[in-house]
Design an enzyme around this catalytic site. Structure first.
Site, PDB file in Angstrom:
ATOM      1  CB  CYS A   1      11.840 -34.855 -43.106  1.00  0.00           C
ATOM      2  SG  CYS A   1      12.297 -36.275 -44.123  1.00  0.00           S
TER       3      CYS A   1
ATOM      4  CG  HIS B   1      11.529 -31.950 -45.412  1.00  0.00           C
ATOM      5  ND1 HIS B   1      12.883 -32.194 -45.474  1.00  0.00           N
ATOM      6  CD2 HIS B   1      10.926 -33.039 -45.952  1.00  0.00           C
ATOM      7  CE1 HIS B   1      13.073 -33.380 -46.016  1.00  0.00           C
ATOM      8  NE2 HIS B   1      11.915 -33.909 -46.327  1.00  0.00           N
TER       9      HIS B   1
ATOM     10  CG  ASN C   1      14.221 -35.445 -48.959  1.00  0.00           C
ATOM     11  OD1 ASN C   1      14.733 -35.200 -47.866  1.00  0.00           O
ATOM     12  ND2 ASN C   1      13.024 -35.981 -49.079  1.00  0.00           N
TER      13      ASN C   1
END
Lengths: 82, 334
Positions: B124, B259, B290
């Site tokens: 990420c 993120h 996500n």
């Protein structure tokens, strides 16, 4: 100077209230964070980090899993104060 | 006889992000669709993660399809030719081949061969790692334009019964063109890693265990509490360091683009950084989920597309995740 168990409980109840809105009078030693108070893992971690700051103690990640009840947390914080 | 003097690349003073490109999975997956196997509900997922839908690839949409789409959009918006790209950096954890890299295939597909191309694995944090590298390549004169891509097809690596991370995950690709600039457009990156928490976000098994029959198809898992503590309180410090390194105050930002891991991480970080209301906060996770390496460019692009922020404003972008790895930098919005 180290706080008494009652003082730690009162301080912890304030932190629980700030994070979740749960009434401070509901935060009793025999209450389970997840089952009785319906506090999820993310809120629990927020309370833990705020408790570290408030009481000047370290609560490691691996210890958080053992803090099932309010009493567990109060006892840990009380003894960790030295 | 005189010793030969080697020629080195000649540096340029500044770099900036010229453009972004975005591609999301074609499927809009609701909470109701993922709630059953984890004995959950739409309400529970919304409350605990902020997610209303996540975007996932359909059966005919590959990781590379999304990467190509996002890259072409970024190239077009930058107003450059693919042949001008001097390097391609592809950040992913879901490219299904150990080798060759996703980057070389992408480079060929977009018409940028023979540009040097390589993958990076920083999960990420990968896009922000890529921007840091692109900034260095451009300012050192090694490459004029660098394509940075963060792309994931995480739905290939989920377990529908996993309550730790699978239901959060989506598929998508974000791309950026970085090139030379007349002004500083990418501030000093603050980045690092913490391998002591190597297993906090990881696969359930290695490919060797899969081969030996001791494990089934590896999928992603995380220790949510440990990651949450690190993502908020440690990353808030990193975000502040990035502001300090850039010489910028929080109230001078147009946007915070973290993120997109969980809305509660984002909200808690906003609180820790004491961001004023004037700073737009990217919350693309609500509809995209996500998407690991793709999440920062997708979220920034959405703010620009929606007109929430304007080109030329300052954004603090921060990526953090498996490794653990993190990177943050203040950039001028393209």
């Amino acid at each position: 100077m180290a706080l008494s168990q009652d003082e730690v409980l009162a301080g912890l109840a304030e932190l629980v209230n700030e994070e979740t809105g749960i009434d401070v009078d509901s935060v009793k030693l025999d209450k389970s964070f997840s089952n009785d108070l319906d506090i999820d893992s993310i809120s629990m971690m927020t309370i833990v980090v705020n408790a570290e700051e408030k009481f000047g103690v370290k609560i490691p990640d691996e210890e958080v899993k053992n803090l099932m009840t309010v009493g567990d947390a109060v006892n840990f914080i009380t003894s960790a104060q030295g | 006889m005189t010793e030969p003097q080697l020629k080195q690349f000649e540096s340029v003073p500044f770099s900036r992000i010229y453009s972004l490109g975005a591609a999301r999975g074609n499927l809009v997956v609701t909470n109701d669709e993922v709630a059953g196997p984890i004995d959950s509900s739409d309400e529970w997922i919304r409350q605990r993660t902020g997610i209303i839908t996540r975007r996932r690839a359909d059966a005919n949409q590959s990781l590379m399809d999304m990467a190509v789409s996002a890259s072409r959009q970024a190239i077009s918006r930058a107003g450059i030719e693919p042949s001008e790209i001097g390097a391609v950096i592809f950040s992913t954890i879901s490219h299904p081949y150990q080798t060759p890299s996703a980057a070389t295939q992408l480079t060929e597909l977009i018409g940028a061969s023979p540009a040097p191309a390589f993958d990076i694995s920083a999960a990420c944090a990968g896009y922000c790692y890529g921007i840091a590298q692109a900034d260095s390549l451009v300012r050192s004169g090694v490459a004029k334009f660098v394509l940075v891509v963060g792309a994931e097809r995480l739905s290939d690596f989920i377990d529908p019964t996993d309550r730790s991370i699978s239901f959060l995950l989506g598929d998508g690709a974000g791309a950026a063109i970085v090139g030379p600039s007349d002004y500083p457009g990418i501030a000093k990156t603050v980045w690092g890693s913490d391998g002591a928490h190597w297993s906090s976000v990881s696969m359930t098994a290695s490919l060797l265990e899969l081969r030996d029959g001791s494990a089934s198809w590896p999928t992603l898992r995380q220790d949510g509490q440990t990651v949450f503590r690190w993502a908020v309180w440690e990353m808030a410090k990193v975000a502040q360091q990035a502001l300090d390194a850039a010489g910028v105050r929080a109230d001078q930002l147009s946007a915070l683009v973290t993120h997109q891991a969980n809305i509660r991480i984002i909200d808690e970080m906003v609180k820790q950084l004491k961001l004023p209301d004037t700073v737009a906060v990217a919350r693309d996770i609500v509809y995209t989920g996500n998407t690991s390496a793709a999440s920062v460019p997708l979220a920034m692009d959405q703010l620009l597309v929606d007109g929430v922020v304007k080109s030329g404003g300052l954004a603090l972008q921060i990526g953090f995740g498996a490794g653990l790895a993190f990177a943050a930098q203040v950039v001028v919005l393209p």
